[in-house]
Design a protein around this motif. Structure first.
Motif, PDB file in Angstrom:
ATOM      1  N   GLY A 148      -3.867  37.018   0.009  1.00  0.00           N
ATOM      2  CA  GLY A 148      -4.569  38.152   0.578  1.00  0.00           C
ATOM      3  C   GLY A 148      -3.986  38.474   1.931  1.00  0.00           C
ATOM      4  O   GLY A 148      -3.471  37.588   2.634  1.00  0.00           O
ATOM      5  N   VAL A 149      -4.065  39.740   2.318  1.00  0.00           N
ATOM      6  CA  VAL A 149      -3.609  40.165   3.638  1.00  0.00           C
ATOM      7  C   VAL A 149      -4.745  39.932   4.631  1.00  0.00           C
ATOM      8  O   VAL A 149      -5.858  40.439   4.456  1.00  0.00           O
ATOM      9  CB  VAL A 149      -3.202  41.643   3.636  1.00  0.00           C
ATOM     10  N   VAL A 150      -4.485  39.156   5.656  1.00  0.00           N
ATOM     11  CA  VAL A 150      -5.482  38.832   6.671  1.00  0.00           C
ATOM     12  C   VAL A 150      -5.891  40.102   7.416  1.00  0.00           C
ATOM     13  O   VAL A 150      -5.039  40.893   7.837  1.00  0.00           O
ATOM     14  CB  VAL A 150      -4.928  37.783   7.654  1.00  0.00           C
ATOM     15  N   GLN A 151      -7.189  40.310   7.585  1.00  0.00           N
ATOM     16  CA  GLN A 151      -7.694  41.490   8.286  1.00  0.00           C
ATOM     17  C   GLN A 151      -8.055  41.137   9.731  1.00  0.00           C
ATOM     18  O   GLN A 151      -7.575  40.153  10.279  1.00  0.00           O
ATOM     19  CB  GLN A 151      -8.883  42.065   7.518  1.00  0.00           C
ATOM     20  N   ASP A 152      -8.890  41.918  10.358  1.00  0.00           N
ATOM     21  CA  ASP A 152      -9.181  41.783  11.786  1.00  0.00           C
ATOM     22  C   ASP A 152     -10.054  40.564  12.078  1.00  0.00           C
ATOM     23  O   ASP A 152     -11.068  40.355  11.405  1.00  0.00           O
ATOM     24  CB  ASP A 152      -9.905  43.054  12.246  1.00  0.00           C
ATOM     25  N   PRO A 153      -9.708  39.743  13.080  1.00  0.00           N
ATOM     26  CA  PRO A 153     -10.550  38.592  13.418  1.00  0.00           C
ATOM     27  C   PRO A 153     -11.955  38.986  13.864  1.00  0.00           C
ATOM     28  O   PRO A 153     -12.884  38.192  13.721  1.00  0.00           O
ATOM     29  CB  PRO A 153      -9.775  37.897  14.547  1.00  0.00           C
ATOM     30  N   ASP A 154     -12.116  40.205  14.385  1.00  0.00           N
ATOM     31  CA  ASP A 154     -13.466  40.658  14.740  1.00  0.00           C
ATOM     32  C   ASP A 154     -14.344  40.782  13.499  1.00  0.00           C
ATOM     33  O   ASP A 154     -15.553  40.527  13.547  1.00  0.00           O
ATOM     34  CB  ASP A 154     -13.407  42.009  15.455  1.00  0.00           C
ATOM     35  N   ALA A 155     -13.726  41.173  12.391  1.00  0.00           N
ATOM     36  CA  ALA A 155     -14.475  41.245  11.134  1.00  0.00           C
ATOM     37  C   ALA A 155     -14.895  39.852  10.682  1.00  0.00           C
ATOM     38  O   ALA A 155     -16.029  39.643  10.226  1.00  0.00           O
ATOM     39  CB  ALA A 155     -13.638  41.923  10.053  1.00  0.00           C
ATOM     40  N   ASP A 156     -13.995  38.884  10.827  1.00  0.00           N
ATOM     41  CA  ASP A 156     -14.327  37.505  10.450  1.00  0.00           C
ATOM     42  C   ASP A 156     -15.531  37.010  11.255  1.00  0.00           C
ATOM     43  O   ASP A 156     -16.446  36.389  10.702  1.00  0.00           O
ATOM     44  CB  ASP A 156     -13.134  36.585  10.687  1.00  0.00           C
ATOM     45  N   VAL A 195      -5.511  32.530  -1.406  1.00  0.00           N
ATOM     46  CA  VAL A 195      -6.902  32.729  -1.808  1.00  0.00           C
ATOM     47  C   VAL A 195      -7.042  32.355  -3.282  1.00  0.00           C
ATOM     48  O   VAL A 195      -6.053  32.266  -4.013  1.00  0.00           O
ATOM     49  CB  VAL A 195      -7.351  34.192  -1.601  1.00  0.00           C
ATOM     50  N   SER A 196      -8.284  32.145  -3.716  1.00  0.00           N
ATOM     51  CA  SER A 196      -8.506  31.776  -5.110  1.00  0.00           C
ATOM     52  C   SER A 196      -9.844  32.295  -5.602  1.00  0.00           C
ATOM     53  O   SER A 196     -10.769  32.535  -4.823  1.00  0.00           O
ATOM     54  CB  SER A 196      -8.444  30.257  -5.288  1.00  0.00           C
ATOM     55  N   LEU A 197      -9.933  32.446  -6.929  1.00  0.00           N
ATOM     56  CA  LEU A 197     -11.151  32.874  -7.597  1.00  0.00           C
ATOM     57  C   LEU A 197     -11.470  31.888  -8.717  1.00  0.00           C
ATOM     58  O   LEU A 197     -10.664  31.696  -9.636  1.00  0.00           O
ATOM     59  CB  LEU A 197     -10.973  34.272  -8.189  1.00  0.00           C
TER      60      LEU A 197
END
Length: 287
Positions: free
Chosen positions: A101-109, A91-93
């Motif tokens: 970053g730690v990948v979270q739930d695909p449902d959230a995506d 990831v970048s800013l």
């Protein structure tokens, strides 16, 4: 000088989404507990913000134990388990900081993608995340732009709104500036510019740099829509900062020097002031 107090505390679980006001909070090395530890990114890992997607202001994330609850107007709520570690992605800013970053739930995506109309993926800081800020006190930050805290004062907003109203505009609320800590009790606008070190509750906070504002303060945080040139137009008439590339400032960025607990109503004690007509941030030399 009148006694200054903590007037408001706000944290933002997901960078760019709606803020969550609290009466008290733990202040850790990267700021208020759970502040900007999650972030939305594009497919290439570039962060998403209200600069590009003002509708992010209408989305809300709340933390309940190990669950992140997502909500939005006219949309179903979604609860997802927080993943503190696991699959990573780059990831970048601002094209200046590159990390993971730690990948979270695909449902959230999928939920965010549908709400925003563009591909969006949710990530959380890694357990080993260690990102320094810059300025007079560098400190650490999660996925904040570059610092642990954004601090504003009620007198600064009152002064700005007086100028806006004088020219026929409409007063704006403090949430346009997305602060973490709002201070009341200072009669003079922009007193926050002058503090080098303060204490509040059991925490110690240090000045990092002036808060240079982007386009986000022109977004109405209640509906996620651009609302016109204010407050940038008025700020440009009296808050230009030549040593920061000519940007306009409102509030300050700050670092946590000593963690502790802070509550609304706590007295703000200035332990050290910045010498007049100086800025220890030295922004033109930062890396």
């Amino acid at each position: 000088m009148s006694a200054a107090k903590v007037a408001a505390l706000i944290y933002y679980p997901v960078k760019g989404l709606a803020g969550i006001p609290v009466d008290s909070a733990e202040l850790g090395p990267t700021g208020l507990l759970d502040d900007r530890l999650f972030m939305l990114v594009e497919p290439d890992g570039t962060f998403l913000s209200q600069r590009k997607l003002p509708a992010m202001a209408t989305l809300r994330a709340a933390i309940a134990g190990d669950v992140l609850r997502l909500s939005a107007p006219n949309a179903p709520d979604l609860d997802i388990p927080i993943r503190y570690d696991g699959k990573r992605r780059d990831v970048s800013l601002f094209g200046k900081w590159f990390g993971q970053g730690v990948v979270q739930d695909p449902d959230a995506d999928a939920w965010f993608t549908e709400r925003l109309g563009t591909p969006a993926a949710l990530v959380r800081v890694t357990p080993e995340h260690d990102r320094p800020g810059w300025g007079a006190h560098r400190g650490l930050t999660g996925y904040g732009d570059a610092h642990a805290l954004m601090i504003t004062s009620q007198s600064s907003l009152d002064g700005l709104n007086a100028r806006i109203l004088e020219h026929g505009g409409t007063a704006i609320p403090m949430n346009r500036f997305r602060p973490n800590l709002v201070i009341s009790g200072w009669p003079e606008p922009h007193t926050e510019d002058k503090i080098l070190r303060i204490t509040a509750g059991t925490a110690t906070i240090g000045y990092s740099a002036r808060g240079i504002r982007c386009a986000v303060p022109t977004v109405d945080q209640s509906n996620g829509a651009k609302s016109g040139p204010e407050p940038t137009r008025t700020l440009a008439t009296y808050r230009r900062e030549p040593t920061y590339g000519g940007g306009v400032s409102f509030g300050i960025k700050a670092a946590v020097l000593a963690p502790g607990n802070i509550q609304v109503g706590d007295e703000i004690t200035v332990r050290e002031w910045i010498p007049p007509n100086t800025d220890p941030a030295q922004p033109t030399s930062r890396t």
